[in-house]
Scaffold this motif. Structure first.
Motif, mmCIF file in Angstrom:
data_model
loop_
_atom_site.group_PDB
_atom_site.id
_atom_site.type_symbol
_atom_site.label_atom_id
_atom_site.label_comp_id
_atom_site.label_asym_id
_atom_site.label_seq_id
_atom_site.Cartn_x
_atom_site.Cartn_y
_atom_site.Cartn_z
ATOM 1 N N GLU A 220 0.814 -1.208 0.000
ATOM 2 C CA GLU A 220 0.000 0.000 0.000
ATOM 3 C C GLU A 220 0.853 1.265 0.000
ATOM 4 N N LYS A 221 2.062 1.178 0.514
ATOM 5 C CA LYS A 221 2.939 2.340 0.568
ATOM 6 C C LYS A 221 3.562 2.663 -0.786
ATOM 7 N N MET A 222 3.641 1.674 -1.665
ATOM 8 C CA MET A 222 4.215 1.947 -2.986
ATOM 9 C C MET A 222 3.245 2.802 -3.793
ATOM 10 N N ASP A 223 3.757 3.886 -4.356
ATOM 11 C CA ASP A 223 2.920 4.756 -5.178
ATOM 12 C C ASP A 223 2.926 4.210 -6.605
ATOM 13 N N LYS A 224 1.959 3.345 -6.887
ATOM 14 C CA LYS A 224 1.922 2.663 -8.186
ATOM 15 C C LYS A 224 1.757 3.631 -9.344
ATOM 16 N N LYS A 225 0.923 4.645 -9.147
ATOM 17 C CA LYS A 225 0.692 5.613 -10.218
ATOM 18 C C LYS A 225 1.970 6.354 -10.575
ATOM 19 N N LYS A 226 2.722 6.734 -9.544
ATOM 20 C CA LYS A 226 3.983 7.435 -9.796
ATOM 21 C C LYS A 226 4.983 6.536 -10.514
ATOM 22 N N VAL A 227 5.032 5.283 -10.096
ATOM 23 C CA VAL A 227 5.967 4.338 -10.707
ATOM 24 C C VAL A 227 5.634 4.139 -12.184
ATOM 25 N N ILE A 228 4.370 3.895 -12.489
ATOM 26 C CA ILE A 228 3.954 3.693 -13.886
ATOM 27 C C ILE A 228 4.215 4.951 -14.706
ATOM 28 N N LYS A 229 3.858 6.094 -14.147
ATOM 29 C CA LYS A 229 4.071 7.370 -14.837
ATOM 30 C C LYS A 229 5.560 7.591 -15.089
ATOM 31 N N PHE A 230 6.370 7.279 -14.098
ATOM 32 C CA PHE A 230 7.830 7.433 -14.220
ATOM 33 C C PHE A 230 8.372 6.590 -15.365
ATOM 34 N N VAL A 231 7.984 5.316 -15.404
ATOM 35 C CA VAL A 231 8.485 4.404 -16.434
ATOM 36 C C VAL A 231 8.071 4.875 -17.828
ATOM 37 N N VAL A 232 6.819 5.275 -17.975
ATOM 38 C CA VAL A 232 6.326 5.746 -19.279
ATOM 39 C C VAL A 232 7.104 6.976 -19.731
ATOM 40 N N ILE A 233 7.305 7.924 -18.830
ATOM 41 C CA ILE A 233 8.024 9.154 -19.178
ATOM 42 C C ILE A 233 9.475 8.858 -19.553
ATOM 43 N N VAL A 234 10.132 8.008 -18.744
ATOM 44 C CA VAL A 234 11.531 7.659 -19.022
ATOM 45 C C VAL A 234 11.659 7.013 -20.397
ATOM 46 N N TYR A 235 10.784 6.076 -20.690
ATOM 47 C CA TYR A 235 10.871 5.375 -21.970
ATOM 48 C C TYR A 235 10.607 6.315 -23.146
ATOM 49 N N ILE A 236 9.665 7.225 -22.997
ATOM 50 C CA ILE A 236 9.402 8.185 -24.076
ATOM 51 C C ILE A 236 10.619 9.079 -24.290
ATOM 52 N N LEU A 237 11.169 9.598 -23.188
ATOM 53 C CA LEU A 237 12.314 10.507 -23.275
ATOM 54 C C LEU A 237 13.575 9.816 -23.792
ATOM 55 N N ALA A 238 13.701 8.512 -23.509
ATOM 56 C CA ALA A 238 14.921 7.789 -23.876
ATOM 57 C C ALA A 238 14.798 7.036 -25.198
ATOM 58 N N TRP A 239 13.686 6.383 -25.407
ATOM 59 C CA TRP A 239 13.543 5.524 -26.587
ATOM 60 C C TRP A 239 13.559 6.313 -27.894
ATOM 61 N N ILE A 240 12.864 7.431 -27.940
ATOM 62 C CA ILE A 240 12.776 8.183 -29.197
ATOM 63 C C ILE A 240 14.143 8.699 -29.648
ATOM 64 N N PRO A 241 14.881 9.430 -28.782
ATOM 65 C CA PRO A 241 16.197 9.912 -29.238
ATOM 66 C C PRO A 241 17.208 8.799 -29.492
ATOM 67 N N SER A 242 17.193 7.738 -28.674
ATOM 68 C CA SER A 242 18.160 6.654 -28.878
ATOM 69 C C SER A 242 17.859 5.891 -30.167
ATOM 70 N N ALA A 243 16.571 5.727 -30.491
ATOM 71 C CA ALA A 243 16.197 5.066 -31.744
ATOM 72 C C ALA A 243 16.609 5.915 -32.946
ATOM 73 N N LEU A 244 16.352 7.213 -32.870
ATOM 74 C CA LEU A 244 16.727 8.119 -33.963
ATOM 75 C C LEU A 244 18.245 8.185 -34.126
ATOM 76 N N ALA A 245 18.958 8.251 -32.991
ATOM 77 C CA ALA A 245 20.424 8.287 -33.048
ATOM 78 C C ALA A 245 20.983 6.974 -33.587
ATOM 79 N N GLY A 246 20.345 5.858 -33.211
ATOM 80 C CA GLY A 246 20.765 4.564 -33.734
ATOM 81 C C GLY A 246 20.553 4.462 -35.232
ATOM 82 N N PHE A 247 19.410 4.967 -35.685
ATOM 83 C CA PHE A 247 19.120 4.965 -37.124
ATOM 84 C C PHE A 247 20.121 5.849 -37.868
ATOM 85 N N TYR A 248 20.458 6.989 -37.269
ATOM 86 C CA TYR A 248 21.439 7.888 -37.890
ATOM 87 C C TYR A 248 22.806 7.211 -37.988
ATOM 88 N N ARG A 249 23.176 6.484 -36.936
ATOM 89 C CA ARG A 249 24.457 5.774 -36.960
ATOM 90 C C ARG A 249 24.495 4.748 -38.092
#
Length: 320
Positions: free
Chosen positions: A9-38
């Motif tokens: 009950e102490k784990m903030d599930k909403k924050k955790v899910i929101k955190f993961v989604v934000i991290v993946y959006i911020l990281a996946w898009i630029p890393s995929a584009l940079a990988g494609f550029y490479r």
């Protein structure tokens, strides 16, 4: 059972899910584009530098995501804590190098013909990237330095200097993973499950860089890119255990950041211990080693994580 329910009950599930989604959006898009550029850049060296630069910037996205979910950065232990923690400084610097060297021994015990300290592989690698390596070797020779000397000096710098430099970049990840995510997962799932789930999330952060940009293993290894993702997930989960244990012991975010920086520095050494005469064969075997996040050479990291993890679980059980 009641204690476990309270922890969930102490784990903030909403924050955790929101955190993961934000991290993946911020990281996946630029890393995929940079990988494609490479992959598509006419100048391989330029493509590689752009890709690596993008990944360095991407390391701050977990910290940014932590701020976005309103968790804040206070309480993560930003003030260095030396009292009672000096041993963890030495562990964070020395352990990655010891595990990497042991990984070399594991890999070269299977493939002894691939070992060399003459810098031939790294020269061959840069030659494949379009560099004039003859000019580089001539420059060192004019200074009275052989390639073996250059390799040894570079490895020494990776062991002593680089961990502290890398620490200031690695803290961008550690503030998110160890400062926010892992403590939340531990509240909800306990240590072991928290380590596993955290490892899956942390490794997933790198998937586009591995699959598209050839991060860590390149493009030509057998089983690419699926096997690369599987092996990285295994080794990354093991590393997550080590990082979380150190952070839990020290309550200071700089210690796992130093460990992270030392591991990244140790990884760069694998280019320096390979025989360039077997360049094509090595390119196919990078998934096995000798980099410290490969299948064979990653065995010491996995075993260290299992041993330290079992010690923590046993100690926690005895305390309870």
């Amino acid at each position: 059972m009641k204690i476990e329910k309270m922890d969930i009950e102490k784990m903030d599930k909403k924050k955790v899910i929101k955190f993961v989604v934000i991290v993946y959006i911020l990281a996946w898009i630029p890393s995929a584009l940079a990988g494609f550029y490479r992959r598509t850049c006419d100048d391989p060296m330029k493509g590689l530098m752009f890709f690596n630069g993008t990944l360095s910037i991407m390391m701050f996205t977990p910290m940014i995501a932590t701020l976005i979910v309103n968790h804040g950065l206070k309480g993560m232990g930003w003030k260095p804590k030396f009292k009672g923690n000096v041993k963890w400084i030495f562990f964070s610097i020395i352990a990655p190098m010891v595990m990497t060297i042991l990984g070399f021994l594991c890999f070269f015990a299977v493939f002894p013909d691939l070992f060399a300290l003459d810098g031939s592989y790294i020269l061959k690698y840069y030659e494949s990237m379009g560099m004039d390596t003859a000019a580089v070797t001539n420059l060192f020779e004019e200074k009275g330095m052989s390639m073996t000397t250059v390799v040894l000096i570079t490895m020494l710098q990776a062991m002593i200097e680089a961990p502290f430099i890398n620490m200031f970049i690695s803290v961008g990840e550690e503030a998110g993973w160890r400062g926010f995510l892992y403590p939340e997962l531990t509240k909800g799932f306990g240590k072991v499950k928290g380590w596993i789930i955290g490892g899956l999330i942390w490794s997933g952060f790198h998937y586009p860089a591995i699959a598209i940009g050839g991060h860590n293993y390149g493009f030509n290894y057998f089983g690419a890119p699926v096997l690369g993702i599987v092996v990285f997930t295994l080794t990354c989960t093991a590393l997550g255990i080590l990082h979380e244990i150190i952070y839990d012991k020290t309550k200071c975010i700089w210690y796992p950041s130093l460990l992270h920086g030392a591991i990244n520095a140790a990884f760069t050494m694998y280019n320096m211990v390979l025989n360039g005469e077997h360049f094509d064969k090595i390119e196919k075997l990078t998934i096995l080693g000798p980099g410290n996040l490969a299948l064979i050479s990653g065995i010491p990291i996995i075993l260290t994580a299992v041993i330290m993890g079992m010690m923590v679980i046993k100690k926690n059980a005895s305390n309870e």
